[in-house]
Design a protein around this motif. Structure first.
Motif, PDB file in Angstrom:
ATOM      1  N   LEU A 144     -16.741  -1.354  -6.598  1.00 50.91           N
ATOM      2  CA  LEU A 144     -17.460  -2.523  -6.991  1.00 50.91           C
ATOM      3  C   LEU A 144     -17.217  -2.892  -8.417  1.00 50.91           C
ATOM      4  O   LEU A 144     -17.158  -3.984  -8.920  1.00 50.91           O
ATOM      5  N   HIS A 145     -16.964  -1.949  -9.428  1.00 48.42           N
ATOM      6  CA  HIS A 145     -16.696  -2.103 -10.674  1.00 48.42           C
ATOM      7  C   HIS A 145     -15.354  -1.742 -11.370  1.00 48.42           C
ATOM      8  O   HIS A 145     -15.050  -2.239 -12.472  1.00 48.42           O
ATOM      9  N   GLY A 146     -14.598  -0.967 -10.433  1.00 48.39           N
ATOM     10  CA  GLY A 146     -13.067  -0.763 -11.086  1.00 48.39           C
ATOM     11  C   GLY A 146     -13.365   0.606 -11.876  1.00 48.39           C
ATOM     12  O   GLY A 146     -12.263   0.881 -12.383  1.00 48.39           O
ATOM     13  N   TYR A 147     -14.420   1.231 -12.049  1.00 47.59           N
ATOM     14  CA  TYR A 147     -14.490   2.532 -12.546  1.00 47.59           C
ATOM     15  C   TYR A 147     -15.500   3.027 -11.815  1.00 47.59           C
ATOM     16  O   TYR A 147     -16.409   2.593 -10.991  1.00 47.59           O
ATOM     17  N   GLY A 148     -15.819   4.439 -12.158  1.00 47.57           N
ATOM     18  CA  GLY A 148     -16.944   5.241 -11.444  1.00 47.57           C
ATOM     19  C   GLY A 148     -17.131   6.720 -12.025  1.00 47.57           C
ATOM     20  O   GLY A 148     -16.191   7.130 -13.054  1.00 47.57           O
ATOM     21  N   PRO A 149     -18.043   7.141 -11.470  1.00 46.55           N
ATOM     22  CA  PRO A 149     -18.017   8.799 -11.901  1.00 46.55           C
ATOM     23  C   PRO A 149     -16.928   9.313 -11.213  1.00 46.55           C
ATOM     24  O   PRO A 149     -16.490   9.310 -10.089  1.00 46.55           O
ATOM     25  N   TYR A 150     -16.800  10.603 -11.723  1.00 43.32           N
ATOM     26  CA  TYR A 150     -15.926  11.479 -11.144  1.00 43.32           C
ATOM     27  C   TYR A 150     -16.409  12.841 -10.566  1.00 43.32           C
ATOM     28  O   TYR A 150     -17.431  12.982 -11.012  1.00 43.32           O
TER      29      TYR A 150
END
Length: 176
Positions: free
Chosen positions: A64-70
């Motif tokens: 959804l955002h192009g980034y996130g938690p690992y």
């Protein structure tokens, strides 16, 4: 589909920060089923099904955002010990650096190590952006200690989801 704006994989001295896998939900359930872990975030423990859905939410954030938690994997043991990364739910004031560790791994500096790795990555990926925040319930003293240990500074306190939350601003790219 949105492209990914940040690396899918990072390493620090003791951690591998990677995308979530389907099998990770069981390890994340150790976090979500613990009342001390969810006290300031979810407000209650989760069932296995809810833990699966919450882990899927972490993974889906990337789409959804192009980034996130690992997913945080401890290098020596290969154990999944929690999650850390960029997080921006629709009702949050800004993009934040989040962390969540299984209690067996608390007090060893892993949350700070993961947060510093995410800070470095965020500075490189978004050099002109306002540095991210960490959005922490004011009674969550352990998370506040982590935020302060990585150079975040208390900026504001607001009412949110029935509680008082503090906004800690992470250092700007020019700060280090």
């Amino acid at each position: 589909m949105k492209h990914f704006e940040i690396p899918l994989y990072l390493e620090s001295e003791r951690l591998v920060l990677r995308m979530f896998r389907d099998s990770d939900w069981r390890s994340m359930h150790a976090h979500y089923a613990n009342p001390e872990c969810t006290r300031f975030t979810l407000g209650r423990v989760l069932s296995e099904g809810e833990s699966w859905r919450q882990t899927a939410t972490l993974a889906g954030h990337w789409l959804l955002h192009g980034y996130g938690p690992y997913a945080l994997e401890e290098k020596t043991s290969g154990a999944l010990i929690g999650a850390a990364g960029l997080w921006y739910p629709a009702d949050f004031p800004e993009r934040e650096i989040k962390w969540a560790l299984h209690p067996d791994w608390w007090g060893r500096g892993y949350a700070s190590e993961a947060a510093r790795a995410v800070q470095r990555m965020a500075r490189a990926a978004y050099p002109e952006a306002l540095p991210p925040i960490s959005f922490i319930h004011r009674d969550n003293l352990a998370s506040i200690r982590v935020a302060l240990s990585v150079g975040a500074v208390l900026e504001n306190e607001i009412d949110f989801r029935g509680g008082r939350f503090q906004i800690y601003r992470h250092p700007s790219p020019r700060a280090g």
